[in-house]
Write a protein that holds these residues in place. Sequence first.
Motif, PDB file in Angstrom:
ATOM      1  N   ASN A 101       1.146  -1.036  -0.062  1.00  0.00           N
ATOM      2  CA  ASN A 101       0.890   0.165   0.359  1.00  0.00           C
ATOM      3  C   ASN A 101       0.577   0.933  -0.067  1.00  0.00           C
ATOM      4  N   TYR A 102       1.874   0.793   0.080  1.00  0.00           N
ATOM      5  CA  TYR A 102       2.768   2.867   0.109  1.00  0.00           C
ATOM      6  C   TYR A 102       4.887   2.067  -0.425  1.00  0.00           C
ATOM      7  N   ASP A 103       3.490   3.064  -1.937  1.00  0.00           N
ATOM      8  CA  ASP A 103       5.195   3.266  -2.953  1.00  0.00           C
ATOM      9  C   ASP A 103       6.019   4.038  -2.089  1.00  0.00           C
ATOM     10  N   VAL A 104       6.373   4.798  -1.083  1.00  0.00           N
ATOM     11  CA  VAL A 104       6.829   5.917  -0.329  1.00  0.00           C
ATOM     12  C   VAL A 104       7.031   5.574   0.885  1.00  0.00           C
ATOM     13  N   ALA A 105       7.927   5.940   2.095  1.00  0.00           N
ATOM     14  CA  ALA A 105       7.573   5.525   3.331  1.00  0.00           C
ATOM     15  C   ALA A 105       6.807   7.283   4.001  1.00  0.00           C
ATOM     16  N   PRO A 106       6.464   6.479   4.358  1.00  0.00           N
ATOM     17  CA  PRO A 106       5.841   7.932   5.393  1.00  0.00           C
ATOM     18  C   PRO A 106       6.490   8.574   6.381  1.00  0.00           C
ATOM     19  N   GLY A 107       6.344   9.531   6.716  1.00  0.00           N
ATOM     20  CA  GLY A 107       7.256  10.095   7.914  1.00  0.00           C
ATOM     21  C   GLY A 107       6.999   9.551   9.137  1.00  0.00           C
ATOM     22  N   PRO A 108       7.997   9.871   9.888  1.00  0.00           N
ATOM     23  CA  PRO A 108       7.680   9.257  10.819  1.00  0.00           C
ATOM     24  C   PRO A 108       6.412   9.822  11.983  1.00  0.00           C
ATOM     25  N   ASP A 109       6.062  10.289  11.540  1.00  0.00           N
ATOM     26  CA  ASP A 109       4.880  11.222  12.656  1.00  0.00           C
ATOM     27  C   ASP A 109       3.733  10.840  12.054  1.00  0.00           C
TER      28      ASP A 109
END
Length: 164
Positions: A101-109
């Motif tokens: 579901n994620y192409d790019v890692a979401p940010g830490p927050d």
Amino acid sequence: MKNSKKIFIFLFFLSFFMYLSCPFYIDSQNYELCIYKTKNDYSENVPVELSKDNTRITSFSGPRGFSDRYPLKLTNNYLLGGTFGINTGFLSITKTEYKENYDVAPGPDSLYALLIDKDPFKEFYYHNRGYDVFCNEDIDGLDTARINDIIMNGELELYFERLK
């Protein structure tokens, strides 16, 4: 044309022999093992590393570089591997969902908002003195039977430092 072919062959063999000269061993001085029990089954959830005060994520893997490896199940509900260490937290999403579901890692927050457990461990043992007592050279790797014997004999604290 002949010279370029000779150069190519020379570079190929040079690269090949340089590759063979690289060490393929584990430095037993830096080898670490973590054996633990969790409050719930998080074996399929995404682990992240938290700050010591659990207020922020300090390290995580991106969905493309994320390991599909699950913790190895040991005897008496202990697990081996699959964490960032004692400061691991687990997200509400599974490793499969994260990769799909994620192409790019979401940010830490954004990932922090997905935390379901900031303190998942009931017990946590750490070993970094080398792997000599756990390595069976005949099978070229970690001897989990030896670790299971240590667990069943109640000897974890003889070989591991109990962090929790």
